[in-house]
Design an enzyme around this catalytic site. Structure first.
Site, PDB file in Angstrom:
ATOM      1  N   LYS A  48       8.844 -12.029   4.686  1.00  0.00           N
ATOM      2  CA  LYS A  48      10.096 -12.576   4.149  1.00  0.00           C
ATOM      3  C   LYS A  48       9.745 -13.856   3.434  1.00  0.00           C
ATOM      4  CE  LYS A  48      14.368 -11.555   5.199  1.00  0.00           C
ATOM      5  NZ  LYS A  48      14.852 -10.221   4.972  1.00  0.00           N
TER       6      LYS A  48
HETATM    7  N1  GLU Z   1      16.184  -7.950   2.431  1.00  0.00           N
HETATM    8  C1  GLU Z   1      16.374  -6.628   2.933  1.00  0.00           C
HETATM    9  C2  GLU Z   1      16.165  -6.586   4.436  1.00  0.00           C
HETATM   10  O1  GLU Z   1      16.302  -7.579   5.101  1.00  0.00           O
HETATM   11  C3  GLU Z   1      15.557  -5.586   2.166  1.00  0.00           C
HETATM   12  C4  GLU Z   1      14.074  -5.794   2.184  1.00  0.00           C
HETATM   13  C5  GLU Z   1      13.307  -4.850   1.260  1.00  0.00           C
HETATM   14  O2  GLU Z   1      13.917  -3.980   0.669  1.00  0.00           O
HETATM   15  O3  GLU Z   1      12.098  -5.028   1.176  1.00  0.00           O
HETATM   16  O4  GLU Z   1      15.939  -5.557   5.016  1.00  0.00           O
END
Ligand code: GLU
Length: 421
Positions: free
Chosen positions: A114
């Site tokens: 993240k």
């Molecule tokens: N931000 C989204 C999550 O927390 C999607 C992450 C992604 O598609 O890589 O799952």
């Protein structure tokens, strides 16, 4: 709520949930330590003069950017980028870890990461946001890669931001659509990706509601958060026949017992910026909204909105975590003790990363799929994973969250052992 307190809650909550699963899996301390530690944490500073259209002159601001790569035992790091004033390393760390468990749970060949920038995007022009995003990518160039780390949207980012990431990365590497997911369709984005998270939340809500004798067609639903996930969740549940009685954004909420017209709400937000004064609704605060009597409560905003302070006042039968870590561990225990079913984030909102995986596959194969194919595969996979989690919870006489964590941690642990980490 002060940022520091929230970040601690995020971290503590994650640890408590993990501890329950670690105990059940009887993992040794050394294994637990390895599973908890991040592979790499990158922090960058991004100087920008945001208040001039040409970035020339004006006050110089320094923004902080982060990318935490938690675990890549099962494949490249994968996870969103969050642009929000509350972003800090502790929060990103907890969210990166959650991505590791989420990708393992839905069994896509990715690890977890993240990232984000501590920024209030509402105070920046589009131009300043573009420059900020591209400078962030320049500094993160060594850690991003099609087979190493693939970012995606999260709170405060959208397909346009992903397009800037694609552009900046491609300057150094040639046209590389697979470097990022959640892109606009014109640049290799996947049909169905924009609505995938909300579609998955609504689909799983329908599944679980059916199993706890809560017919979705007559269910009353409250959705907190009206960003991409909140909107698509509400829209889909409305289409499935549920009655969405209350919605909220970062400022305030609106309520209408007869049911809110979701399309009209979206048009109103597009025109005015907020849900406030939506015709046919009454105003309500975000705090009041969470405590409304309803069948299904869907927190779809940010973390720690349901805490020990308000868990006792929640009057829903089912809570579906469309947001990441919206329920603190103390609140989770309180809800369980009161017999309220909680569908955990790593399952409930996994449709997003699942569609991101489909997008990445389409980019690698240079062969786009139809929207129906994407959403059908998404539903099939979510249905299978839901059944696995439900059956394990049943077998172990535990809750859905602990069962989901057990499945995910078991897979990551096995991959690490096989690779000899
Ligand atoms: N931000 C989204 C999550 O927390 C999607 C992450 C992604 O598609 O890589 O799952």
């Amino acid at each position: 709520m002060p940022v520091e307190r929230k970040h601690c809650q995020c971290h503590d909550t994650q640890n408590h949930f993990l501890e329950r699963a670690f105990e059940s899996l009887q993992l040794e301390t050394s294994q637990r330590e390895l599973l908890l530690s991040a592979f790499r944490e990158t922090t960058v500073s991004i100087p920008l003069r945001p208040h001039r259209a040409d970035d020339d002159g004006g006050e110089l601001c320094t923004y902080m950017g982060y990318r935490v790569q938690h675990n890549h035992a099962r494949g490249p790091f994968k996870g969103g980028l969050r642009f929000h004033p509350s972003v800090n390393l502790g929060e990103i760390r907890a969210l990166a870890q959650l991505m590791t468990w989420k990708t393992a749970l839905v069994d896509v060949p990715f690890g977890g990461a993240k990232g984000g920038i501590t920024v209030d995007t509402t105070k920046l022009s589009q131009y300043a946001l573009e420059i900020l995003t591209k400078r962030f990518v320049q500094k993160m160039m060594p850690v991003f890669g099609v087979h190493t780390d693939i970012p995606a949207p999260d709170v405060g980012t959208n397909p346009q931001v992903m397009a800037w990431i694609l552009e900046e990365y491609s300057k150094n590497h040639g046209y590389t659509p697979a470097i990022v997911t959640g892109k606009p369709m014109e640049l290799g984005g996947s049909a169905g990706r924009l609505e995938a998270t909300g579609h998955g939340v609504a689909y799983l809500t329908g599944k679980i509601a059916g199993e706890i004798s809560l017919p979705i067609k007559s269910a009353s639903v409250v959705v907190q958060g009206f960003g991409n996930v909140g909107f698509h969740t509400a829209q889909r549940l409305d289409a499935m026949g549920a009655r969405v009685i209350a919605l909220s954004d970062a400022r305030n909420g609106v309520i209408c017992d007869a049911g809110i017209n979701i399309e009209r709400a979206q048009r109103h937000v597009a025109e005015t910026g907020w849900l406030e004064n939506l015709p046919g609704t009454e105003p309500i605060s975000n705090a009041e909204l969470l405590e409304l009597p309803c069948d299904i409560l869907i927190p779809a905003a940010i973390e720690a909105t349901i805490t020990c302070d308000n868990a006792g006042a929640i009057r829903a039968r089912l809570v579906v975590e469309a947001a990441n870590i919206p329920v603190t561990h103390l609140a989770d225990t309180a809800l369980r003790e009161r017999g309220i079913t909680v569908m955990p984030d790593l399952l409930a909102n996994a449709g997003g990363v699942l569609a991101s995986y489909y997008e990445w596959v389409q980019n690698l194969q240079e062969f786009p799929w139809e929207r129906d194919t994407v959403l059908q595969r998404l539903e099939q996979r979510l249905s299978r994973v839901y059944a696995q989690v439900r059956d394990l919870a049943h077998q172990r006489n535990t809750d859905l969250r602990t069962a989901a964590y057990e499945l995910a941690i078991g897979r990551v642990n096995q991959a690490m052992a096989l690779r000899g980490f």
